[in-house]
Design an enzyme around this catalytic site. Sequence first.
Site, short mmCIF file in Angstrom:
data_model
loop_
_atom_site.label_atom_id
_atom_site.label_comp_id
_atom_site.label_asym_id
_atom_site.label_seq_id
_atom_site.Cartn_x
_atom_site.Cartn_y
_atom_site.Cartn_z
N LYS A 13 35.43 51.45 40.19
CA LYS A 13 34.47 51.40 39.27
C LYS A 13 32.84 51.39 39.80
CE LYS A 13 35.14 47.85 36.73
NZ LYS A 13 35.90 46.94 36.97
N ARG A 88 33.38 41.70 29.83
CA ARG A 88 34.60 41.50 30.50
C ARG A 88 35.69 40.78 29.73
NH1 ARG A 88 35.06 39.33 35.90
NH2 ARG A 88 37.06 39.15 35.48
N ARG A 127 44.26 47.63 52.14
CA ARG A 127 43.16 47.68 52.92
C ARG A 127 43.09 46.86 54.09
NH1 ARG A 127 39.39 45.74 47.97
NH2 ARG A 127 39.33 47.76 47.17
N ARG A 161 41.96 41.06 53.79
CA ARG A 161 41.46 39.63 53.03
C ARG A 161 42.27 38.86 52.18
NH1 ARG A 161 36.07 42.48 50.98
NH2 ARG A 161 37.66 43.21 49.55
N ARG A 172 45.22 39.18 39.67
CA ARG A 172 44.00 40.20 39.09
C ARG A 172 44.27 40.86 38.19
NH1 ARG A 172 41.20 41.90 44.53
NH2 ARG A 172 39.71 42.81 43.26
#
Length: 219
Positions: A13, A88, A127, A161, A172
Amino acid sequence: MRIVLVGPPGAGKGTQAAFLAKNLSIPHISTGDLFRANISRQTELGKLAKSYMDAGNLVPDEVTIAMAKDRMEQPDALGGFLLDGFPRNVSQAEALDEMLKTEGLKLDAVLDLEVPDEEVVKRIAGRRICRNDSSHVYHVSYKAPAQEGLCDECGGELYQRDDDAEDTVRKRLEVYHTQTEPIIDYYKGQDLVVTISALGKVDEVTQRAMEALKREGDE
Ligand SMILES: [Zn+2]
């Protein structure tokens, strides 16, 4: 154009918002930037937001809404804007509608970036970040370092992370599906939603988005 960008974490995004805003010559307004700017300038809203964040709580909708309103009233946003991260949830979407209505304005489109959950998990959980420099970013499938676990640029150790761990990503996604996704239905009721696939290369997605927005603008 007044546009809202919606999509799950890992949809790209922020990247798309930056390109689209540039192409459309409108400011990119992201909630992350709003919070950072208000907190660093120590505005009343910034201080308020920080007090919630420091206590480990969510910033209430009213605070986020007030920051967004303040930003949308800046001169550069009068001709249009691209919102990223706001609204949101449905109550923020309703507040945004009210805000615009007061000014005699309305949204032109809600761009929905679609990515399957499994792809989101793959993108984020793969990641790896360098311990020496967080701008040295890798991906176990899409951008693997020459030597596993080590940064190509500086030899630093690569790590995942906490935010990127698979179970965190799934949580999430759950929050996105339960809180944010309902705004897509809300905006469908106003016939504003343009859905595009966010799979593929960054510039392909931008291209797809620009064409979809143009079609929506022509209608
Ligand atoms: Zn490095």
